[in-house]
Scaffold this motif. Structure first.
Motif, PDB file in Angstrom:
ATOM      1  N   PRO A  53       0.809  -1.234   0.000  1.00 30.24           N
ATOM      2  CA  PRO A  53       0.000   0.000   0.000  1.00 30.24           C
ATOM      3  C   PRO A  53       0.840   1.281   0.000  1.00 30.24           C
ATOM      4  CG  PRO A  53      -0.851  -1.566   1.602  1.00 30.24           C
ATOM      5  CD  PRO A  53       0.425  -2.157   1.070  1.00 30.24           C
ATOM      6  N   LYS A  54       0.349   2.254  -0.691  1.00 31.57           N
ATOM      7  CA  LYS A  54       0.908   3.612  -0.788  1.00 31.57           C
ATOM      8  C   LYS A  54       2.160   3.706  -1.662  1.00 31.57           C
ATOM      9  CE  LYS A  54      -1.599   5.675   0.675  1.00 31.57           C
ATOM     10  NZ  LYS A  54      -2.983   5.734   0.084  1.00 31.57           N
ATOM     11  N   GLY A  56       1.972   3.773  -5.019  1.00 35.40           N
ATOM     12  CA  GLY A  56       1.646   4.363  -6.321  1.00 35.40           C
ATOM     13  C   GLY A  56       0.768   3.420  -7.140  1.00 35.40           C
ATOM     14  N   THR A  57       0.096   2.517  -6.441  1.00 37.98           N
ATOM     15  CA  THR A  57      -0.783   1.518  -7.073  1.00 37.98           C
ATOM     16  C   THR A  57      -1.787   2.165  -8.018  1.00 37.98           C
ATOM     17  OG1 THR A  57      -0.795   0.686  -4.795  1.00 37.98           O
ATOM     18  CG2 THR A  57      -2.076  -0.562  -6.430  1.00 37.98           C
ATOM     19  N   ASN A  58      -2.461   3.203  -7.517  1.00 37.08           N
ATOM     20  CA  ASN A  58      -3.520   3.829  -8.327  1.00 37.08           C
ATOM     21  C   ASN A  58      -2.951   4.501  -9.573  1.00 37.08           C
ATOM     22  OD1 ASN A  58      -6.320   3.695  -6.909  1.00 37.08           O
ATOM     23  ND2 ASN A  58      -4.797   3.882  -5.298  1.00 37.08           N
ATOM     24  N   TRP A  59      -1.741   4.945  -9.465  1.00 42.92           N
ATOM     25  CA  TRP A  59      -1.083   5.581 -10.620  1.00 42.92           C
ATOM     26  C   TRP A  59      -0.878   4.544 -11.733  1.00 42.92           C
ATOM     27  CZ3 TRP A  59       4.185   8.664 -10.022  1.00 42.92           C
ATOM     28  CH2 TRP A  59       4.294   9.559 -11.086  1.00 42.92           C
ATOM     29  N   TRP A  87     -10.194  -5.346  -6.502  1.00 41.02           N
ATOM     30  CA  TRP A  87      -9.235  -5.921  -5.545  1.00 41.02           C
ATOM     31  C   TRP A  87      -9.452  -7.414  -5.415  1.00 41.02           C
ATOM     32  CZ3 TRP A  87      -5.215  -3.202  -3.993  1.00 41.02           C
ATOM     33  CH2 TRP A  87      -5.294  -1.801  -4.079  1.00 41.02           C
ATOM     34  N   ARG A 131       8.328   1.675  -4.054  1.00 41.62           N
ATOM     35  CA  ARG A 131       8.565   3.091  -3.759  1.00 41.62           C
ATOM     36  C   ARG A 131       9.463   3.174  -2.541  1.00 41.62           C
ATOM     37  NH1 ARG A 131       3.715   7.463  -2.194  1.00 41.62           N
ATOM     38  NH2 ARG A 131       4.966   9.343  -2.522  1.00 41.62           N
ATOM     39  N   SER A 139       3.124   8.575   3.544  1.00 45.50           N
ATOM     40  CA  SER A 139       1.849   8.515   2.840  1.00 45.50           C
ATOM     41  C   SER A 139       0.843   7.674   3.639  1.00 45.50           C
ATOM     42  CB  SER A 139       2.077   7.907   1.450  1.00 45.50           C
ATOM     43  OG  SER A 139       0.883   7.812   0.735  1.00 45.50           O
ATOM     44  N   PHE A 143      -2.809   8.532   5.285  1.00 39.14           N
ATOM     45  CA  PHE A 143      -3.963   7.829   4.724  1.00 39.14           C
ATOM     46  C   PHE A 143      -4.704   6.998   5.772  1.00 39.14           C
ATOM     47  CE2 PHE A 143      -5.888   4.375   2.139  1.00 39.14           C
ATOM     48  CZ  PHE A 143      -6.629   5.142   1.249  1.00 39.14           C
ATOM     49  N   HIS A 198       8.154   8.927 -11.736  1.00 39.51           N
ATOM     50  CA  HIS A 198       8.156  10.356 -11.471  1.00 39.51           C
ATOM     51  C   HIS A 198       9.175  11.070 -12.353  1.00 39.51           C
ATOM     52  CE1 HIS A 198       6.988  13.568  -8.775  1.00 39.51           C
ATOM     53  NE2 HIS A 198       6.164  12.699  -8.235  1.00 39.51           N
ATOM     54  N   THR A 229      -1.420  12.603 -15.039  1.00 36.42           N
ATOM     55  CA  THR A 229      -0.683  13.551 -14.204  1.00 36.42           C
ATOM     56  C   THR A 229      -1.336  13.550 -12.814  1.00 36.42           C
ATOM     57  OG1 THR A 229      -2.123  15.380 -14.773  1.00 36.42           O
ATOM     58  CG2 THR A 229      -0.168  15.079 -16.161  1.00 36.42           C
ATOM     59  N   MET A 233      -5.475  13.152 -12.119  1.00 43.15           N
ATOM     60  CA  MET A 233      -6.061  12.109 -11.269  1.00 43.15           C
ATOM     61  C   MET A 233      -6.713  12.708 -10.020  1.00 43.15           C
ATOM     62  SD  MET A 233      -3.370   8.940 -11.594  1.00 43.15           S
ATOM     63  CE  MET A 233      -4.201   8.024 -10.282  1.00 43.15           C
ATOM     64  N   LEU A 256      -6.544  10.327  -1.119  1.00 42.76           N
ATOM     65  CA  LEU A 256      -5.557   9.487  -1.811  1.00 42.76           C
ATOM     66  C   LEU A 256      -4.498  10.353  -2.484  1.00 42.76           C
ATOM     67  CD1 LEU A 256      -4.801   6.609  -3.010  1.00 42.76           C
ATOM     68  CD2 LEU A 256      -6.035   7.392  -5.040  1.00 42.76           C
ATOM     69  N   MET A 257      -4.946  11.365  -3.226  1.00 42.35           N
ATOM     70  CA  MET A 257      -4.035  12.200  -3.993  1.00 42.35           C
ATOM     71  C   MET A 257      -3.555  13.326  -3.069  1.00 42.35           C
ATOM     72  SD  MET A 257      -4.225  10.469  -6.763  1.00 42.35           S
ATOM     73  CE  MET A 257      -3.232  11.498  -7.812  1.00 42.35           C
ATOM     74  N   ARG A 258      -2.587  13.013  -2.229  1.00 42.26           N
ATOM     75  CA  ARG A 258      -2.162  13.929  -1.168  1.00 42.26           C
ATOM     76  C   ARG A 258      -1.145  14.924  -1.702  1.00 42.26           C
ATOM     77  NH1 ARG A 258       1.844  13.998   2.791  1.00 42.26           N
ATOM     78  NH2 ARG A 258       2.877  12.388   1.565  1.00 42.26           N
TER      79      ARG A 258
HETATM   80  N1  LIG Z   1      -0.447  10.595 -10.866  1.00 41.74           N
HETATM   81  C1  LIG Z   1       0.263  10.548  -9.739  1.00 41.74           C
HETATM   82  N2  LIG Z   1       1.435  11.238  -9.640  1.00 41.74           N
HETATM   83  C2  LIG Z   1       2.177  11.211  -8.514  1.00 41.74           C
HETATM   84  N3  LIG Z   1       1.807  10.518  -7.393  1.00 41.74           N
HETATM   85  C3  LIG Z   1       0.642   9.834  -7.432  1.00 41.74           C
HETATM   86  C4  LIG Z   1      -0.171   9.798  -8.599  1.00 41.74           C
HETATM   87  N4  LIG Z   1      -1.252   9.025  -8.321  1.00 41.74           N
HETATM   88  C5  LIG Z   1      -1.122   8.626  -7.049  1.00 41.74           C
HETATM   89  N5  LIG Z   1       0.007   9.107  -6.516  1.00 41.74           N
HETATM   90  C6  LIG Z   1       0.482   8.955  -5.121  1.00 41.74           C
HETATM   91  O1  LIG Z   1       0.531   7.598  -4.744  1.00 41.74           O
HETATM   92  C7  LIG Z   1       0.268   7.496  -3.319  1.00 41.74           C
HETATM   93  C8  LIG Z   1      -0.900   6.561  -3.108  1.00 41.74           C
HETATM   94  O2  LIG Z   1      -0.419   5.258  -3.307  1.00 41.74           O
HETATM   95  P1  LIG Z   1      -1.395   4.047  -3.696  1.00 41.74           P
HETATM   96  O3  LIG Z   1      -2.142   4.377  -4.917  1.00 41.74           O
HETATM   97  O4  LIG Z   1      -0.537   2.839  -3.720  1.00 41.74           O
HETATM   98  O5  LIG Z   1      -2.384   4.010  -2.462  1.00 41.74           O
HETATM   99  S1  LIG Z   1      -3.267   2.759  -2.025  1.00 41.74           S
HETATM  100  O6  LIG Z   1      -2.433   1.904  -1.167  1.00 41.74           O
HETATM  101  O7  LIG Z   1      -3.771   2.029  -3.181  1.00 41.74           O
HETATM  102  O8  LIG Z   1      -4.349   3.390  -1.219  1.00 41.74           O
HETATM  103  C9  LIG Z   1      -0.032   8.917  -2.849  1.00 41.74           C
HETATM  104  O9  LIG Z   1       1.217   9.435  -2.380  1.00 41.74           O
HETATM  105  P2  LIG Z   1       1.334  10.630  -1.309  1.00 41.74           P
HETATM  106  O10 LIG Z   1       0.870  11.869  -2.014  1.00 41.74           O
HETATM  107  O11 LIG Z   1       2.800  10.687  -0.975  1.00 41.74           O
HETATM  108  O12 LIG Z   1       0.489  10.282  -0.132  1.00 41.74           O
HETATM  109  C10 LIG Z   1      -0.479   9.585  -4.125  1.00 41.74           C
HETATM  110  O13 LIG Z   1      -0.382  10.985  -4.120  1.00 41.74           O
END
Ligand SMILES: Nc1ncnc2c1ncn2[C@@H]1O[C@H](COP(=O)(O)OS(=O)(=O)O)[C@@H](OP(=O)(O)O)[C@H]1O
Length: 327
Positions: A53-54, A56-59, A87, A131, A139, A143, A198, A229, A233, A256-258
């Motif tokens: 978790p955290k 960059g999965t969603n990215w 999931w 990461r 992160s 979260f 990144h 970007t 997102m 999520l997008m912190r």
């Molecule tokens: N497009 C894009 N660009 C840069 N960073 C991004 C992007 N999408 C998601 N993130 C950052 O990824 C962190 C969330 O991680 P996960 O997606 O793995 O979260 S989760 O575990 O599925 O909830 C979280 O990191 P932090 O900002 O450091 O908290 C998100 O901001």
């Protein structure tokens, strides 16, 4: 999403986490991971994003969704992320995966020892994102404070200790990464780091689309890049988790997008914490064999092409020390 689905998502709210084989999981986890392991049938055409978790999965999920639609954003703008890429470890997600017809696409935070056995004999394609664990810690701290299906940290100091002990959702980062890194060299595995994504989004997206066997035109590639970007997102309600029900997440506390940056740990760690982290990191990661110890046959063509891709996991600005793991 209809109300019944929301209620099913919120199942398990009475407890704050679940323990299985010494690992803490959110209460949304499947009650019977053993059956998942024995009965889930992975298919050769499956694509799966795996991560701690955290990371960059969603990215990565967003990128792959857009690669699959060849840059057409209508899919990611109209369907919530947990339905597009369900999931594996939740009953809600598993039902959706079973309904997906061809070319299934799903995701998981499960440690390797909990994974379905058929997965390891299939040709399912897996993208594992890693990461810098310091940024993951930060992160995660922000979260998990807001998530209502896990225990919530009271203070950064307390969470820092939990993280080093592995007493956090999905267990120890070191064990998770160490477990999955055993798959290095398998042709159907791609390891990619948040940091390289990144640093060079275009090259990373090209690398992922090449791995998936999807050739994008320059216009399609541009469209993928435009829609993944941080800001795109963050603004997309289908991707930013803002539509998760309040019963699951306190949206006033976190999102999520912190920040989406590299190195935010430096704004949070004290010098003592940084040193303590480095010590544990070095001890734990020392046990992971370098990729080269698998012999030359272990290196696939993809890996040779990307020989210079390293996980820069230990980046202590003060000592200028970079520890690398060859993937
Ligand atoms: N497009 C894009 N660009 C840069 N960073 C991004 C992007 N999408 C998601 N993130 C950052 O990824 C962190 C969330 O991680 P996960 O997606 O793995 O979260 S989760 O575990 O599925 O909830 C979280 O990191 P932090 O900002 O450091 O908290 C998100 O901001």
């Amino acid at each position: 999403m209809d109300q019944t689905k929301l209620e099913r998502l919120a199942l398990g709210m009475a407890r704050d986490h679940v323990w299985m084989e010494g690992i803490s999981f959110p209460t949304t986890i499947l009650g019977d991971l053993k059956s998942l392991q024995d009965e889930f049938v992975a298919r050769d055409e499956d694509v799966i994003v795996i991560s701690y978790p955290k990371s960059g999965t969603n990215w990565i999920k967003e990128i792959i969704n857009l690669i699959r639609t060849r840059g057409d954003p209508s899919w990611v703008q109209s369907v919530v992320s947990w339905e597009r890429t369900p999931w594996l470890e939740s009953s809600f997600g598993l039902e959706l995966i079973k309904k997906q017809k061809d070319a299934r696409f799903y995701t998981s935070h499960l440690p390797v020892q909990f994974f379905p056995k058929t997965f390891f004999t299939s040709k399912a394609k897996c993208v594992y994102i890693v990461r810098n664990p310091r940024d993951i810690l930060v992160s995660g701290y922000h979260f998990w404070k807001a998530v209502k299906v896990t225990k919530n940290p009271d203070s950064f100091e307390g969470y820092f200790e939990w993280f080093l002990q592995g007493n956090v959702p999905f267990g120890s980062w070191f064990d998770h990464v160490g477990g999955w890194l055993q798959m290095r060299g398998k042709e159907n595995f791609l390891f990619i780091s948040y940091e390289e994504l990144h640093q060079d989004r275009r090259a990373s997206v090209e690398k992922i689309s090449q791995f998936l066997g999807t050739k994008l035109s320059p216009e399609q590639l541009d469209s993928v890049l435009k829609n993944v970007t941080f800001q795109a997102m963050k603004d997309n309600n289908m991707s930013n988790l803002s539509l998760l029900p309040d019963t699951l997440m306190d949206h006033s506390k976190a999102c999520l997008m912190r920040k989406g940056i590299v190195g935010d740990w430096e704004n949070h760690f004290t010098v003592a914490q940084s040193e303590a982290f480095d010590k544990v990191y070095q001890e734990k990661m020392a046990g992971i064999p370098p990729a080269s110890s698998r012999g030359s046959n272990g290196l696939t063509r993809l890996h040779r092409v990307h020989r210079l891709d390293f996980l820069r996991l230990l980046c202590s600005q003060r000592s200028k020390l970079y520890m690398m793991i060859d993937i």
